[in-house]
Design an enzyme around this catalytic site. Structure first.
Site, mmCIF file in Angstrom:
data_model
loop_
_atom_site.group_PDB
_atom_site.id
_atom_site.type_symbol
_atom_site.label_atom_id
_atom_site.label_comp_id
_atom_site.label_asym_id
_atom_site.label_seq_id
_atom_site.Cartn_x
_atom_site.Cartn_y
_atom_site.Cartn_z
ATOM 1 N N GLY A 189 3.143 -11.906 12.242
ATOM 2 C CA GLY A 189 3.383 -11.439 10.867
ATOM 3 C C GLY A 189 2.449 -10.329 10.430
ATOM 4 O O GLY A 189 2.317 -10.047 9.252
ATOM 5 N N LYS A 201 0.818 -1.222 0.000
ATOM 6 C CA LYS A 201 0.000 0.000 0.000
ATOM 7 C C LYS A 201 0.844 1.262 0.000
ATOM 8 O O LYS A 201 0.417 2.296 -0.502
ATOM 9 C CB LYS A 201 -0.979 0.018 1.169
ATOM 10 C CG LYS A 201 -0.384 -0.219 2.524
ATOM 11 C CD LYS A 201 -0.446 -1.676 2.873
ATOM 12 C CE LYS A 201 0.486 -2.013 3.994
ATOM 13 N NZ LYS A 201 0.149 -3.227 4.687
ATOM 14 N N LYS A 242 -3.876 3.393 3.329
ATOM 15 C CA LYS A 242 -5.053 2.638 2.883
ATOM 16 C C LYS A 242 -6.246 3.556 2.619
ATOM 17 O O LYS A 242 -6.975 3.354 1.650
ATOM 18 C CB LYS A 242 -5.395 1.571 3.921
ATOM 19 C CG LYS A 242 -4.345 0.457 3.953
ATOM 20 C CD LYS A 242 -4.469 -0.393 5.198
ATOM 21 C CE LYS A 242 -3.469 -1.536 5.189
ATOM 22 N NZ LYS A 242 -3.362 -2.204 6.492
HETATM 23 P P1 NDP Z 1 8.284 -9.147 4.804
HETATM 24 O O1 NDP Z 1 9.316 -8.231 5.363
HETATM 25 O O2 NDP Z 1 7.859 -10.310 5.596
HETATM 26 O O3 NDP Z 1 8.746 -9.681 3.359
HETATM 27 C C1 NDP Z 1 9.493 -8.914 2.438
HETATM 28 C C2 NDP Z 1 10.586 -9.830 1.863
HETATM 29 O O4 NDP Z 1 11.239 -9.122 0.808
HETATM 30 C C3 NDP Z 1 11.639 -10.213 2.898
HETATM 31 O O5 NDP Z 1 11.986 -11.554 2.754
HETATM 32 C C4 NDP Z 1 12.773 -9.256 2.552
HETATM 33 O O6 NDP Z 1 14.027 -9.728 2.974
HETATM 34 C C5 NDP Z 1 12.660 -9.257 1.042
HETATM 35 N N1 NDP Z 1 13.378 -8.171 0.420
HETATM 36 C C6 NDP Z 1 13.770 -6.989 0.954
HETATM 37 N N2 NDP Z 1 14.463 -6.272 0.034
HETATM 38 C C7 NDP Z 1 14.505 -7.012 -1.087
HETATM 39 C C8 NDP Z 1 15.096 -6.824 -2.364
HETATM 40 N N3 NDP Z 1 15.770 -5.708 -2.668
HETATM 41 N N4 NDP Z 1 14.957 -7.789 -3.275
HETATM 42 C C9 NDP Z 1 14.301 -8.927 -2.978
HETATM 43 N N5 NDP Z 1 13.732 -9.182 -1.785
HETATM 44 C C10 NDP Z 1 13.828 -8.218 -0.849
HETATM 45 O O7 NDP Z 1 7.021 -8.239 4.453
HETATM 46 P P2 NDP Z 1 5.502 -8.697 4.330
HETATM 47 O O8 NDP Z 1 5.397 -9.929 3.541
HETATM 48 O O9 NDP Z 1 4.866 -8.625 5.663
HETATM 49 O O10 NDP Z 1 4.899 -7.462 3.517
HETATM 50 C C11 NDP Z 1 5.144 -7.300 2.149
HETATM 51 C C12 NDP Z 1 4.267 -6.177 1.647
HETATM 52 O O11 NDP Z 1 2.891 -6.536 1.845
HETATM 53 C C13 NDP Z 1 4.438 -4.841 2.403
HETATM 54 O O12 NDP Z 1 4.219 -3.801 1.508
HETATM 55 C C14 NDP Z 1 3.340 -4.880 3.446
HETATM 56 O O13 NDP Z 1 2.929 -3.606 3.840
HETATM 57 C C15 NDP Z 1 2.245 -5.580 2.679
HETATM 58 N N6 NDP Z 1 1.236 -6.262 3.458
HETATM 59 C C16 NDP Z 1 1.602 -7.075 4.493
HETATM 60 C C17 NDP Z 1 0.657 -7.786 5.185
HETATM 61 C C18 NDP Z 1 0.998 -8.695 6.314
HETATM 62 O O14 NDP Z 1 0.064 -9.204 6.963
HETATM 63 N N7 NDP Z 1 2.266 -8.937 6.604
HETATM 64 C C19 NDP Z 1 -0.764 -7.679 4.834
HETATM 65 C C20 NDP Z 1 -1.036 -6.806 3.704
HETATM 66 C C21 NDP Z 1 -0.057 -6.129 3.067
HETATM 67 P P3 NDP Z 1 14.595 -9.126 4.372
HETATM 68 O O15 NDP Z 1 13.673 -9.623 5.433
HETATM 69 O O16 NDP Z 1 15.980 -9.686 4.469
HETATM 70 O O17 NDP Z 1 14.581 -7.639 4.250
HETATM 71 N N1 HSE Z 2 0.713 -3.992 8.951
HETATM 72 C C1 HSE Z 2 -0.541 -4.063 8.282
HETATM 73 C C2 HSE Z 2 -1.646 -4.195 9.287
HETATM 74 C C3 HSE Z 2 -0.547 -5.237 7.344
HETATM 75 O O1 HSE Z 2 -1.355 -4.520 10.442
HETATM 76 O O2 HSE Z 2 -2.811 -3.955 8.949
HETATM 77 C C4 HSE Z 2 -1.795 -5.315 6.499
HETATM 78 O O3 HSE Z 2 -1.853 -4.285 5.577
#
Ligand code: NDP
Ligand code: HSE
Length: 403
Positions: free
Chosen positions: A182, A100, A200
């Protein structure tokens, strides 16, 4: 065959791989084609992953592979994610994201880019995690002039507030649980200080009202200053404290948008939304009120929404989805100063002083309140009117009440 690459194998990205695998048979049936995960890009190594053969470190492998149709961006942030998304769209690959921050800050230009290159940029998971909200807003409610949107838009803060109230956890303990589950952003201050909810409501407002709303145009207050004392006073009259994102269409077409903790009465269904759940209430001139509810964060609920976008694109790679909006402008968003509502005030005042200043207030009580502390609910008024009445008073807390 439709081939997919995932960028970022964290909470959401790994959930996307899991859903594509676990539900692969039914996804193929629904698309009427084979949908296959070809690459995963991450900076980390995953030697024990069942997908270990598909990992790459260099984005140009994905960018230059003509067999990749859809790129799932689940890295997060607005730096490298912006670069990869731009390059993927320029290469004619559709992009699906849960990010987002990127959509709220660069959505307008990325949607234009997608259109120029005959591909799609979809982001259902960017608001409300697994809740279907963006597509219903633009499709199922398309017959409406949308008037306002009010939502519990952040799972982490709703989880923290619920755990503090129900289990008596400290703020730090509740946040640690949200992180372990998470739910939280990499930098959880984005959750706690309201920036995530702000992003959002920007996306919702852009889709509902047709113009890009930028996060820096939206006044944002998080839950950091909400105390258990405020929770107790609110509870004494059946109210819950919720962090709300709100966007209200003004008669002149401008948008009043803001994020702030509110007292929500028990009569409003938003008051019963607990834990990681989110809910978004939408008001349209034909439907009246409609509400969307579900898990607002977490691996599989969010992956559910991401993969739904993948399926939508895979069914017809070149369809023009027309999910874009117009450019923003500096004067599009107006402050909430014009919005009348009752207020909750906790201040160093006597009951008599509270009445002298604010008129016919409803006094609140809680166990263990110190002498000299007064909490009350006011009649509806604007914030500037309230602040004038309280001028010179030492206030501990001022929160809007959702009328
Ligand atoms: P995470 O930090 O769990 O996952 C991101 C991944 O991308 C990590 O493994 C990270 O590695 C990796 N990464 C970082 N930099 C790079 C790069 N340059 N190239 C390749 N990989 C890279 O995040 P989330 O999965 O929680 O969130 C991802 C997105 O989704 C965010 O925008 C978040 O706001 C959104 N989101 C998350 C939700 C949730 O419940 N978690 C729900 C809805 C949306 P490293 O950890 O080493 O940095
Ligand atoms: N960090 C965000 C939340 C993930 O807690 O709502 C979902 O967008």
């Amino acid at each position: 065959m439709v081939q997919v690459a995932i960028l970022g194998f964290g909470t959401v990205g790994s959930g996307v791989a899991e859903v594509l695998t676990t539900n692969g048979g039914l996804i193929d049936q629904r698309v009427n084609d084979l949908v296959r995960l070809k690459y995963i890009l991450d900076v980390r190594d995953f030697p024990d992953s069942p997908y270990k053969e598909r990992f790459v470190k260099d984005f140009s492998v994905i960018e230059n592979d003509p067999e990749v149709d859809i790129v799932v961006e689940t890295i997060g942030g607005a730096k490298i994610a912006l670069e990869f998304t731009t390059r993927a769209l320029k290469a004619g690959k559709s992009v699906v994201t849960s990010n987002k921050e990127l959509v709220a800050t660069h959505g307008y230009e990325l949607l234009q880019l997608a259109r120029e290159h005959g591909c799609s940029y979809l982001f259902e998971a960017s608001v409300g995690g697994g809740i279907p909200i963006l597509r219903p807003l633009t499709s199922c409610l398309a017959a409406n002039e949308l008037e306002q949107i009010t939502g519990i838009l952040n799972g982490t803060t709703n989880y923290i507030l619920t755990r503090m109230i129900r289990a008596g956890l400290t703020f730090e303990q509740a946040l640690a649980e949200a992180q372990a589950n998470g739910y939280a952003e990499k930098d959880p201050t984005a959750d706690v200080d309201g920036h995530d909810a702000c992003r959002k409501i920007c996306i919702l407002a852009a889709l509902a009202f047709g113009r890009h709303v930028y996060p820096d145009q939206v006044a944002t207050q998080g839950i950091r200053d909400v105390t258990l004392e405020d929770v107790a006073y609110a509870d004494s009259v059946g109210y819950k404290i919720k962090l709300l994102g709100r966007a209200i269409r003004q008669p002149d077409g401008k948008v009043c948008a803001f994020v702030a903790p509110h007292l929500v009465p028990a009569s409003n269904p938003l008051s019963g939304v607990e834990d990681v759940f989110n809910a978004i209430s939408v008001t349209g001139n034909a439907i009246g009120d409609a509400m969307f509810y579900g898990r607002g964060a977490g691996k599989l609920p969010t992956a559910s929404a991401v993969v739904a976008d993948v399926i939508d694109i895979a069914k017809d790679l070149k369809r023009d989805r027309r999910n874009d909006w117009g450019p923003g402008s500096p004067d599009l968003v107006v402050s909430a100063d014009c919005l009348t509502s009752p207020w909750y005030v906790r201040a160093k005042l006597s009951a008599v002083q509270a009445r002298e200043r604010c008129g016919d207030v409803q006094l609140l009580a809680r166990n263990g309140a110190p002498a000299g502390e007064c909490a009350f609910l006011t009649a509806p008024m604007t914030e500037p009117e309230l602040l004038e009445k309280l001028s010179g008073v030492e206030t501990d807390s001022i929160l809007r009440v959702l009328a």
